[in-house]
Design a protein around this motif. Structure first.
Motif, PDB file in Angstrom:
ATOM      1  N   LEU A 137       0.950  -1.235   0.252  1.00 46.99           N
ATOM      2  CA  LEU A 137       0.033   0.010   0.061  1.00 46.99           C
ATOM      3  C   LEU A 137       0.815   1.277  -0.042  1.00 46.99           C
ATOM      4  CD1 LEU A 137      -2.975   1.220   0.539  1.00 46.99           C
ATOM      5  CD2 LEU A 137      -2.685   0.960   2.678  1.00 46.99           C
ATOM      6  N   VAL A 138       1.857   1.297   0.785  1.00 44.72           N
ATOM      7  CA  VAL A 138       2.771   2.341   0.865  1.00 44.72           C
ATOM      8  C   VAL A 138       3.404   2.699  -0.377  1.00 44.72           C
ATOM      9  CG1 VAL A 138       4.906   3.487   1.929  1.00 44.72           C
ATOM     10  CG2 VAL A 138       3.085   2.210   3.410  1.00 44.72           C
ATOM     11  N   LYS A 139       3.651   1.744  -1.291  1.00 44.74           N
ATOM     12  CA  LYS A 139       4.553   1.788  -2.385  1.00 44.74           C
ATOM     13  C   LYS A 139       3.595   2.026  -3.672  1.00 44.74           C
ATOM     14  CE  LYS A 139       8.132  -0.813  -5.265  1.00 44.74           C
ATOM     15  NZ  LYS A 139       8.902   0.550  -5.370  1.00 44.74           N
ATOM     16  N   TYR A 140       2.519   1.225  -3.650  1.00 41.73           N
ATOM     17  CA  TYR A 140       1.789   1.595  -4.826  1.00 41.73           C
ATOM     18  C   TYR A 140       0.346   2.275  -4.561  1.00 41.73           C
ATOM     19  CZ  TYR A 140       4.762  -1.723  -6.692  1.00 41.73           C
ATOM     20  OH  TYR A 140       5.883  -2.688  -7.068  1.00 41.73           O
ATOM     21  N   GLY A 141       0.042   2.750  -3.486  1.00 40.74           N
ATOM     22  CA  GLY A 141      -1.194   3.322  -3.079  1.00 40.74           C
ATOM     23  C   GLY A 141      -1.183   4.580  -3.454  1.00 40.74           C
ATOM     24  N   ASN A 142      -2.358   5.361  -3.648  1.00 42.04           N
ATOM     25  CA  ASN A 142      -2.481   7.050  -3.941  1.00 42.04           C
ATOM     26  C   ASN A 142      -3.439   7.475  -3.149  1.00 42.04           C
ATOM     27  OD1 ASN A 142      -4.553   6.555  -5.499  1.00 42.04           O
ATOM     28  ND2 ASN A 142      -3.308   5.622  -7.247  1.00 42.04           N
ATOM     29  N   LYS A 143      -3.828   8.691  -3.429  1.00 43.29           N
ATOM     30  CA  LYS A 143      -4.723   9.494  -2.604  1.00 43.29           C
ATOM     31  C   LYS A 143      -5.983   8.805  -3.060  1.00 43.29           C
ATOM     32  CE  LYS A 143      -5.515  12.857  -6.277  1.00 43.29           C
ATOM     33  NZ  LYS A 143      -5.889  14.177  -6.596  1.00 43.29           N
ATOM     34  N   ASN A 144      -6.378   8.016  -3.879  1.00 48.76           N
ATOM     35  CA  ASN A 144      -7.683   7.529  -4.244  1.00 48.76           C
ATOM     36  C   ASN A 144      -7.901   6.015  -3.754  1.00 48.76           C
ATOM     37  OD1 ASN A 144      -8.965   9.847  -5.378  1.00 48.76           O
ATOM     38  ND2 ASN A 144      -7.847   9.407  -7.211  1.00 48.76           N
ATOM     39  N   THR A 145      -6.690   5.472  -2.958  1.00 46.15           N
ATOM     40  CA  THR A 145      -6.765   4.351  -2.747  1.00 46.15           C
ATOM     41  C   THR A 145      -7.401   4.000  -1.287  1.00 46.15           C
ATOM     42  OG1 THR A 145      -4.684   3.671  -3.798  1.00 46.15           O
ATOM     43  CG2 THR A 145      -5.441   1.950  -2.000  1.00 46.15           C
ATOM     44  N   VAL A 146      -8.439   3.131  -1.206  1.00 49.60           N
ATOM     45  CA  VAL A 146      -9.031   2.746  -0.005  1.00 49.60           C
ATOM     46  C   VAL A 146      -9.075   1.225   0.483  1.00 49.60           C
ATOM     47  CG1 VAL A 146     -11.160   2.826   1.344  1.00 49.60           C
ATOM     48  CG2 VAL A 146     -10.820   4.716   0.051  1.00 49.60           C
ATOM     49  N   LEU A 147      -8.042   0.820   1.576  1.00 54.50           N
ATOM     50  CA  LEU A 147      -7.913  -0.508   1.766  1.00 54.50           C
ATOM     51  C   LEU A 147      -8.797  -0.846   2.982  1.00 54.50           C
ATOM     52  CD1 LEU A 147      -6.563  -3.045   1.846  1.00 54.50           C
ATOM     53  CD2 LEU A 147      -4.792  -1.848   3.158  1.00 54.50           C
ATOM     54  N   ILE A 148      -9.592  -1.914   2.700  1.00 53.41           N
ATOM     55  CA  ILE A 148     -10.228  -2.790   3.860  1.00 53.41           C
ATOM     56  C   ILE A 148      -9.555  -4.005   4.161  1.00 53.41           C
ATOM     57  CG2 ILE A 148     -12.315  -3.507   4.800  1.00 53.41           C
ATOM     58  CD1 ILE A 148     -14.006  -1.617   2.787  1.00 53.41           C
ATOM     59  N   PHE A 149      -8.936  -4.268   5.122  1.00 59.50           N
ATOM     60  CA  PHE A 149      -8.563  -5.566   5.505  1.00 59.50           C
ATOM     61  C   PHE A 149      -8.925  -6.136   6.935  1.00 59.50           C
ATOM     62  CE2 PHE A 149      -5.132  -3.157   7.412  1.00 59.50           C
ATOM     63  CZ  PHE A 149      -4.267  -4.058   8.486  1.00 59.50           C
ATOM     64  N   LEU A 150      -9.070  -7.362   7.087  1.00 64.40           N
ATOM     65  CA  LEU A 150      -9.395  -8.052   8.127  1.00 64.40           C
ATOM     66  C   LEU A 150      -9.153  -9.533   8.150  1.00 64.40           C
ATOM     67  CD1 LEU A 150     -13.230  -9.170   7.644  1.00 64.40           C
ATOM     68  CD2 LEU A 150     -12.022  -8.096   5.795  1.00 64.40           C
ATOM     69  N   GLY A 151      -9.395 -10.041   9.183  1.00 62.47           N
ATOM     70  CA  GLY A 151      -8.965 -11.682   9.286  1.00 62.47           C
ATOM     71  C   GLY A 151     -10.351 -12.355   9.230  1.00 62.47           C
ATOM     72  N   ASP A 152     -10.129 -13.675   8.352  1.00 67.44           N
ATOM     73  CA  ASP A 152     -11.504 -14.321   8.250  1.00 67.44           C
ATOM     74  C   ASP A 152     -12.125 -15.160   9.469  1.00 67.44           C
ATOM     75  OD1 ASP A 152      -9.421 -16.239   8.168  1.00 67.44           O
ATOM     76  OD2 ASP A 152      -9.624 -16.367   6.010  1.00 67.44           O
ATOM     77  N   HIS A 153     -11.006 -15.619   9.944  1.00 62.92           N
ATOM     78  CA  HIS A 153     -11.461 -16.141  11.503  1.00 62.92           C
ATOM     79  C   HIS A 153     -10.274 -16.435  12.472  1.00 62.92           C
ATOM     80  CE1 HIS A 153      -9.147 -19.623   9.709  1.00 62.92           C
ATOM     81  NE2 HIS A 153      -9.854 -19.536   8.667  1.00 62.92           N
ATOM     82  N   GLN A 154     -10.472 -16.998  13.719  1.00 61.79           N
ATOM     83  CA  GLN A 154      -9.496 -17.328  14.452  1.00 61.79           C
ATOM     84  C   GLN A 154      -8.737 -18.394  14.151  1.00 61.79           C
ATOM     85  OE1 GLN A 154      -8.373 -15.346  17.160  1.00 61.79           O
ATOM     86  NE2 GLN A 154      -9.669 -15.338  18.770  1.00 61.79           N
ATOM     87  N   PRO A 155      -7.347 -18.332  14.631  1.00 63.14           N
ATOM     88  CA  PRO A 155      -6.584 -19.789  14.316  1.00 63.14           C
ATOM     89  C   PRO A 155      -7.325 -20.905  15.223  1.00 63.14           C
ATOM     90  CG  PRO A 155      -5.529 -18.361  15.669  1.00 63.14           C
ATOM     91  CD  PRO A 155      -6.555 -17.692  15.149  1.00 63.14           C
ATOM     92  N   ILE A 156      -6.898 -22.270  14.789  1.00 65.35           N
ATOM     93  CA  ILE A 156      -7.345 -23.147  15.791  1.00 65.35           C
ATOM     94  C   ILE A 156      -7.159 -23.243  17.135  1.00 65.35           C
ATOM     95  CG2 ILE A 156      -7.381 -24.880  13.427  1.00 65.35           C
ATOM     96  CD1 ILE A 156      -4.702 -25.804  14.914  1.00 65.35           C
TER      97      ILE A 156
END
Length: 774
Positions: free
Chosen positions: A691-710
């Motif tokens: 994101l730091v290298k290729y993102g720009n002022k119009n970049t919006v990132l949503i990131f999350l985990g899908d579940h807890q580990p075992i």
């Protein structure tokens, strides 16, 4: 012409030798007594039978031809006044069929007696009724009696056969010769082999659960050898029998008391009284033999099935945080097999699969045999079993009524009955849930919203929705993993700030745990709680509006999916509204796999930039990206390399070879935690660096985990919460969610809001200008 004299047989009765001697019979080839007043009274003539019975002067059957033994004959005794019939000629004997037919019970003994008879030619050639013939017959009979003990071995080897015509060849015998000494009769009885007379050598008393197999005969086949072994080693036989019965009882009690979770294995659980055993014993005691065997075998199979289901519950709780669903979870075995193949190789996976199948078969068979053995023991000791059942039943009732406990566990147990009841309810609930969810999934708050009223406040933004595999709350708060992960989140957040980005973070409760990532993905994007495979099939087969599809429907974005974990056809892409999907085969990766993960996250993001994001496009992009490097078993883990050296992925060869082996990590909880934390650090760093290298002022990132580990990593009582963050350069983007109460930065605070993952879609779409229209 020669005569064979068969040894006399003792009938297979309970009579004493003295009582049985009067019933002895002589073989038809015994020499007739002569009219010698000094020797003995005239013997009685046997009643003829067969074809010769028509006339009083019919010839008696002759002895064997060429030394073959003559079958024994049995019939009512003739009057004592009758005289001995003249000797039959060989042709007549052949026509009668007695010369060629052998009695299977006496074949071995008669054959052995042949040499003794042949040694005295006078007996063969002397006329019937002469004194010489009588003396020769007596000598032949004495020799046969003396040699009968030596004939035991051949007699044992002789197998009884159903010889045609044997019954017709039978003729009456004389009663015991009154001139024969008593010592000779006793010698005959003592020398008679067990196999020839039908008697059985003494055996050790039957042990617990020992039963003679139906249709088997003592002294025959394997059962004869087993009985012989028991007779030779009675103590060992009893010890073996009691040990086997004890193990059967322990196995049955274990199956009845076995918990369905690893946390439930406490000593107190196995000193309880199972009510199911009491009812089962009562039923088996009163049943007749055949129904008892059937009920015992079926009951054992049921116990075996319940044991297998308990084991599945333990495994599913360990990996997925829930018990095994009898209706829905069978399809997950194919996914587990694929996971093992990717993790441990094809040969090892095949070996594990074969071993598990054999284990199931053996468990079912052994459990069934154990119940059958205990049922046999109770049937032979009915009185004792009945009293014991009544006593134990009374104790159970008293303990249940008084609430008696041992180490905090109730002594009176009905675990198996409750387990069956619980599974039945779960099956019923699952079937009801399918119908109810199908109706609920048709409802959608934004189903009829016009395209120009969807996500209006994000128009012109390049959207990235990124899932980090197994990124759960434990990574941030567990004492073992948190130090490294928190340090990474702090460092990466600093990079974002320096690059002009800002972030807000909170918690979402995932619909899945430990695995089944697609359930988390579909829940987040659809706004529906998709907690099982049937719900997933139902919703993906319909046209429910997903978050990614909403971007496409608005007409303002091109949609693309980057799915390095997808290795085969993926028809769900239509449901998600993706215009194009880059799976593991389309990302042009030439490096090694890292266990289950087909490629490092850094490479997947680099390929996304090269193939999609870095190219000119007419519309902004909405990209769904799945990062897989943090997927279990967390070995080996990739390392970050200089961005200009990523290339086609060949650089990762040496990194993969130098990494840890899955087998060294997967069964060790401490190592799994350490390596899991490292994998989360790698995935977060790869994403933020991109994101730091290729993102720009119009970049919006949503990131999350899908579940807890075992559970082995997150803990037995861990929540299902996962962190979620929204990152953007444009401050207006984060201003839209200021009222959510999320924490600034990439690390959500412990008391940050926790929402169900299924609520995110509607909250997000509403916050960014979408107008509900059910």
């Amino acid at each position: 012409m020669s005569f064979n004299t068969s040894s006399r047989q003792l009938p297979d009765t309970d009579e004493t030798p003295e009582e049985a001697r009067a019933e002895e019979i002589r073989t038809p080839d015994a020499p007739a007594a002569v009219d010698a007043p000094e020797a003995a009274p005239e013997p009685r003539k046997p009643e003829p039978s067969g074809p010769e019975a028509s006339g009083s002067g019919a010839p008696a059957p002759e002895a064997s031809v060429s030394g073959a033994p003559t079958p024994e004959l049995s019939a009512p005794e003739a009057p004592a006044s009758e005289t001995t019939a003249p000797e039959a000629s060989a042709p007549e004997a052949a026509r009668d069929g007695s010369a060629e037919r052998e009695d299977p019970e006496t074949a071995g003994l008669a054959t052995t007696a042949g040499p003794a008879q042949a040694a005295d030619p006078a007996a063969a050639d002397a006329p019937a009724g002469s004194s010489a013939a009588a003396e020769s017959a007596a000598r032949s009979e004495s020799a046969a009696l003396t040699d009968s003990a030596e004939a035991a071995a051949p007699a044992e080897a002789a197998e009884p056969t159903d010889t045609p015509g044997a019954a017709e060849a039978t003729a009456p015998n004389d009663s015991a010769d009154p001139t024969a000494p008593a010592e000779a009769a006793e010698s005959t009885e003592a020398a008679e082999p067990a196999e020839a007379t039908g008697t059985v050598e003494p055996a050790a008393p039957a042990g617990p659960g020992d039963e003679v197999p139906p249709g088997s005969t003592p002294g025959g086949g394997r059962w004869r050898r087993w009985r012989g072994w028991r007779a030779r080693y009675p103590v060992a036989a009893r010890v073996l029998a009691w040990t086997t019965t004890g193990l059967a009882a322990v196995l049955v009690l274990f199956a009845l008391l076995m918990p369905n979770s690893s946390a439930g294995f406490r000593p107190g659980e196995f000193v309880r009284i199972p009510v199911e055993a009491i009812f089962g014993a009562a039923v088996l005691i009163v049943l007749p033999r055949r129904p008892r065997l059937v009920v015992a075998a079926v009951g054992g199979l049921i116990l075996g099935v319940l044991t297998i289901l308990n084991l599945l519950d333990i495994g599913f709780t360990e990996y997925l945080g829930r018990g095994f669903n009898l209706v829905l979870d069978w399809s997950l075995f194919s996914d587990a097999y694929s996971y093992l193949q990717d993790t441990m190789g094809k040969q090892a996976t095949l070996g594990i699969a074969v071993a598990l199948v054999l284990l199931v078969i053996v468990l079912l068979a052994v459990m069934s045999l154990a119940v059958v053995r205990l049922a046999g023991l109770m049937s032979r000791h009915t009185a004792t079993a009945t009293r014991s059942t009544l006593v134990v039943g009374t104790v159970w009732i008293a303990c249940a009524a008084l609430g008696v406990q041992f180490t905090g566990v109730p002594v009176a147990s009905d675990r198996t009955a409750k387990s069956v009841e619980d599974r039945t309810k779960r099956v019923q609930a699952t079937l009801r849930d399918e119908a109810a969810f199908a109706k609920f999934a048709k409802k959608d708050a934004f189903a009829n919203t016009p395209p120009d009223q969807l996500l209006t406040d994000l128009r012109g933004k390049d959207m990235m929705i990124t899932f980090i595999e197994s990124y759960g709350r434990s990574a941030i708060e567990d004492p073992v993993m948190a130090p490294g992960v928190d340090a990474t989140l702090t460092a990466e957040n600093q990079k974002l700030v320096e690059a002009g980005f800002a972030a807000k973070s909170g918690w979402l409760t995932s619909a899945t745990y430990g695995g089944s990532s697609w359930l988390g993905h579909s829940t987040f994007l659809s706004g529906l709680w998709i907690s099982n495979q049937q719900r997933y099939r139902t919703v993906t087969a319909g046209d429910h509006l997903t978050l990614t599809k909403a971007f496409k429907k608005s007409g303002g974005w091109d949609t693309v999916g980057v799915m390095p974990g997808v290795q085969k056809a993926w028809p769900e892409s239509k449901f998600y509204g993706l215009d194009k999907v880059y799976d593991s085969h389309k990302l042009d990766y030439k490096g090694p796999k890292f266990s289950w993960s087909t490629m490092p996250d850094q490479y997947a993001l680099t390929a996304f930039e090269r193939l999609v994001h870095g190219k000119k496009h007419d519309k902004p992009l909405m990209s769904e990206i799945i990062l897989t490097s943090s997927h279990q078993p967390w070995a080996p883990i990739p390392e970050l390399v200089p961005q200009d050296q990523v290339g086609d992925g060949s650089i990762y060869d040496s990194i993969e070879k130098a990494g840890k082996k899955p087998a060294d990590i997967i069964t060790d909880s401490a190592k799994s935690k350490q390596e899991y934390g490292k994998s989360i650090q790698y995935s977060v760093s790869s994403l933020i660096n991109y994101l730091v290298k290729y993102g720009n002022k119009n970049t919006v990132l949503i990131f999350l985990g899908d579940h807890q580990p075992i559970a082995r990593v997150s803990g037995n009582h861990a929540s299902r919460d996962v962190p979620v963050s929204i990152v953007a350069k444009d401050p207006k983007v984060l201003d839209k969610i200021a009222d959510w109460g999320w924490t600034d930065g990439l690390r959500p605070e412990h008391n940050a809001p926790v929402w169900k993952m299924s609520s995110f879609r509607d909250r997000f779409m509403t916050a960014y200008g979408s107008t509900p229209a059910p």
